[in-house]
Scaffold this active site. Structure first.
Site, mmCIF file in Angstrom:
data_model
loop_
_atom_site.group_PDB
_atom_site.id
_atom_site.type_symbol
_atom_site.label_atom_id
_atom_site.label_comp_id
_atom_site.label_asym_id
_atom_site.label_seq_id
_atom_site.Cartn_x
_atom_site.Cartn_y
_atom_site.Cartn_z
ATOM 1 N N GLN A 97 1.020 -1.138 -0.100
ATOM 2 C CA GLN A 97 0.066 0.168 0.028
ATOM 3 C C GLN A 97 0.858 1.127 0.064
ATOM 4 O OE1 GLN A 97 -2.348 0.464 3.393
ATOM 5 N NE2 GLN A 97 -0.741 -0.252 4.886
ATOM 6 N N GLU B 288 -16.064 7.814 1.583
ATOM 7 C CA GLU B 288 -17.057 8.193 2.707
ATOM 8 C C GLU B 288 -16.672 9.746 3.436
ATOM 9 O OE1 GLU B 288 -13.910 5.902 4.106
ATOM 10 O OE2 GLU B 288 -15.275 5.038 2.909
ATOM 11 N N ASP C 167 -12.109 -1.370 8.488
ATOM 12 C CA ASP C 167 -11.274 -1.298 9.237
ATOM 13 C C ASP C 167 -11.505 -1.858 10.817
ATOM 14 O OD1 ASP C 167 -9.619 0.039 7.516
ATOM 15 O OD2 ASP C 167 -9.771 1.946 8.304
ATOM 16 N N ASP D 268 -9.396 2.733 -1.904
ATOM 17 C CA ASP D 268 -10.147 3.206 -0.653
ATOM 18 C C ASP D 268 -10.772 4.375 -0.534
ATOM 19 O OD1 ASP D 268 -10.107 2.739 2.307
ATOM 20 O OD2 ASP D 268 -8.022 3.151 2.544
#
Length: 721
Positions: free
Chosen positions: A311, A439, A509, A436
């Site tokens: 990542q 939101e 998460d 990712d």
């Protein structure tokens, strides 16, 4: 066949269920014996209201204040027949307001599509009204599922679910000290309903489905014994506007079985790339040397490796929450030297490399700075660029919103970002990535393509659909590159439209603990609730993610291995080091952990053909890979009470161990056939509760007697005992 029934007093007895015996319906909307709406003057099915809405952002954790200022019951009704459908007018003549429900039926699909219209005669009095309530019939013994991706409860009955895209929260249990501390510090504690992927939809055990396509704030209220209440924000159009939202509607779907409903919802995500089944995707970071050292160490201990997930391919920064990726989406050749050639070399060894990306860019990075003068970005209400603090670094958000079909315009920012992803991800050689976030968009945000939304609710709708647009962009990048079926991207946030764009979901998460509200168990509920919402492919971070050493929230060896043993019976095995890697037990922490993990990856690989078939079934038949027991055994009442057991494909029943320090686990085996324990090959009767040995590495897994895969399961039992 669909039918509408206008029932006056005393006319309901022969068709209503016992759960309606205490009231009469003046108006009833039904499909065969399934009553959907029951309206009386004393208990109206529709209400309109006025209200104010504030959603204050705290790093993706929203503090919502939805204030209702006025409510008007629409006590009267009228039925107007038309060529294309029937219109059901609900109104209140005393205040001269009303709304029409225009219902279109599809007899073949068992479907009602309902559009809302606001007749011209009510427009003056309707000024300021922006709320609507719709009451649906409920049975006291009914189960409710779906709601998008939920984490705390599979059965939603007895609770209210606000539908708002946001962080899942840390702890997600208002009575826990962890949640209380996180709320006090940063409003980040969450609750039972907070989720990245909420949907204003649900499935009833009465074999019907409801969905609202309105992209605004909703509440699904399942607390009453006889009624479900759906509440959402609407925009009353002006006479010039004509209609509030041509693409917005309600859907009722009725089928003979819950499985058929789920199949109708699920568009069938594409099959996964073959490389995924070669083993685990190892989450590693720290640069080229560390990546290769981790790989060599894993393979030396027998770990089957399908890919590496780096990542931090674009670099790293350090924040109070731990090390974070530098959101500058291009290869950092200093941090990962020779990565371009290394990807090719690893590919020859059947090991893929995957990356990470968001729709946001760190303003300190070259990618942002090189394009900062371009009109690519979301803005604030005042026209200034939207810049957000994402936790000690500031980002700009690309305006990735698709123009509406009638706009005849092009979003150059969206096109630029697709080209960037094709160049820096696809063409560079990455076989996938975590896409990712999605939101965090505040309600103050504005897109250049405002024609798609309604006036004052522009920011509200933009927030709700941003994750769906992010999913659509990723799908287009892969498809336009000719790589659908070769590249796997995985996402956590979503909405109604995401299931048609995503190829793999991941649960987000979770905390690195055993709690059912936010730990290991919550990842199972997440997968099963998504399966009831139309998304059939899901997995989670092995061992969880959220780590807070100051609060003694760190990952243990036992948790890591329990999570890994259940992940072997999911479509994807992928590890994550967590936000504070050095505080967590990792698969490489000691030789014994590595060896136990290696065995589990071999089990996953041994199941490859079985998993491929389950994934094919999802793709072609729209049957989710991980599914609740009741979908497969609907006539067994006990299956509706099992929230943490699941069917993996048609033949394997998995009951993950959810508590530390146990050697025996209680399992329910459904009615339908006898069951064979995978590890002992001992046969058990159907419809029984048993206590089964469940030492570490041997999760309770059973297959149905007579399975066509029995020889494979026997071989696995013999090879891995």
């Amino acid at each position: 066949m669909f039918f509408f029934v206008l029932l006056l007093l005393g006319g309901l007895n022969e068709v209503r269920g016992e759960f309606l015996s205490s009231e009469e319906c003046d108006f009833q909307l039904s499909y065969l014996d399934t009553i959907l709406i029951c309206h009386t003057a004393d208990r109206p099915a529709v209400r309109l209201g006025k209200g104010e809405f504030v959603a204050k952002d705290h790093l993706g954790n929203f503090e919502i204040n939805d204030t209702v200022l006025q409510v008007v019951d629409l006590t009267e009704y009228n039925i107007i027949s038309g060529e294309l459908g029937n219109t059901f007018a609900f109104f209140n003549s005393e205040v001269n307001i009303g709304v029409n429900l225009v219902v279109f039926e599809d007899e073949e699909k068992g479907l009602y599509e309902v559009k809302l219209e606001f007749p011209p005669e009510y427009r003056v009095e309707l000024e300021g009204f922006n709320r609507i309530w719709l009451e649906l019939v409920a049975d006291p013994f009914e189960f409710i599922y779906g709601g998008g991706e939920q984490f705390s409860y599979l059965n939603l009955r007895g609770r209210v679910y606000p539908i708002w895209v946001r962080e899942q929260g840390v702890g997600r249990n208002k009575s826990s000290s962890l949640t209380q501390i996180m709320d006090a510090n940063s409003n980040a504690g969450g609750d039972y309903h907070t989720t990245y992927w909420p949907q204003p939809s649900f499935i009833s055990s009465r074999k019907f489905y409801f969905e609202s396509s309105y992209s605004t704030y909703h509440e699904l209220d399942f607390t009453q014994s006889d009624r479900h209440v759906v509440y959402w924000h609407i925009n009353i159009p002006t006479e010039e506007e004509g209609s509030a939202c041509q693409s917005c509607h309600l859907t009722f779907l009725v089928k003979p079985s819950l499985m058929e409903i789920v199949q109708a919802l699920n568009p069938g995500q594409p099959p996964l790339p073959d490389w995924v089944y070669n083993g685990a995707i190892l989450g590693v970071q720290g640069g080229t040397d560390k990546m290769l050292n981790y790989l060599d160490e894993a393979q030396s201990q027998g770990v089957e490796v399908a890919g590496l997930w780096i990542q931090d391919w674009s670099g790293k920064i350090t924040t109070e929450f731990g090390t974070r990726v530098f959101w500058n989406w291009e290869w950092n050749s200093t941090w990962y030297p020779v990565l371009d050639e290394l990807i090719k070399d690893l590919d020859k060894r059947n090991i893929k490399v995957t990356a990470y990306i968001t729709a946001h860019l760190n303003i300190d990075g070259e990618v942002y700075q090189n394009c900062s003068q371009n009109n690519y970005w979301l803005t604030e209400e005042n026209g200034e660029r939207l810049l957000q603090d994402f936790g000690q670094f500031t980002i700009g958000t690309v305006d990735i919103i698709r123009p509406s079909p009638d706009c005849n315009c092009i979003n150059v920012g969206r096109g630029w970002y697709k080209d960037l992803m094709k160049k820096n991800l696809v063409n560079f050689g990455f076989a996938g990535w975590m896409a990712d976030f999605g939101e965090y968009t505040p309600t103050s945000a504005r897109s250049s393509f405002a024609d798609r939304w309604w006036g004052d609710q522009h920011g509200e709708v933009l927030h709700q659909i941003f994750s769906e647009e992010w999913a659509a962009l990723n799908r287009e990048v892969v498809e336009e590159s000719g790589k659908l079926g070769d590249i796997m991207y995985w996402m956590r946030s979503g909405g109604i439209g995401s299931k048609s764009s995503q190829v793999m979901s991941w649960a987000g998460d979770q905390t690195v603990d055993w709690t059912q509200s936010d730990g290991l168990g919550s990842s199972i509920i997440a997968a099963l609730s998504l399966s009831m919402s139309g998304m059939g492919l899901s997995h989670s971070d092995i061992g969880g993610y959220t780590t807070i050493p100051q609060l003694n929230l760190t990952r243990s060896k036992e948790l890591l291995l329990r999570w890994a043993e259940y992940a072997a019976f999911t479509p994807v095995m992928r590890t994550h080091e967590g936000n504070v890697p050095e505080a967590n037990h990792q698969i490489y922490s000691d030789e014994n952990t590595m060896q136990q993990f290696a065995r589990l990856t071999k089990i996953y690989v041994a199941l490859a053909n079985y998993t491929r078939e389950a994934v094919r079934q999802n793709s072609e038949e729209s049957i989710p890979v991980m599914r609740p027991l009741f979908l497969q055994f609907p006539d067994d009442p006990e299956t509706y009470l099992q929230e943490y057991e699941y069917m993996y494909g048609d033949d394997l029943l998995v009951s993950p161990v959810l508590d530390p320090g146990v050697e025996v686990w209680t399992v329910y085996l459904p009615l339908g056939n006898s069951w064979i324990h995978l590890w002992s090959l001992e046969e058990y009767s159907e419809g029984v509760v048993i206590d089964i040995p469940a030492s570490l590495g041997y999760p309770p897994v059973f297959y149905g007697a007579g399975s066509t895969w029995e020889s494979l399961f026997i071989q696995i039992s013999q090879d891995f005992n």
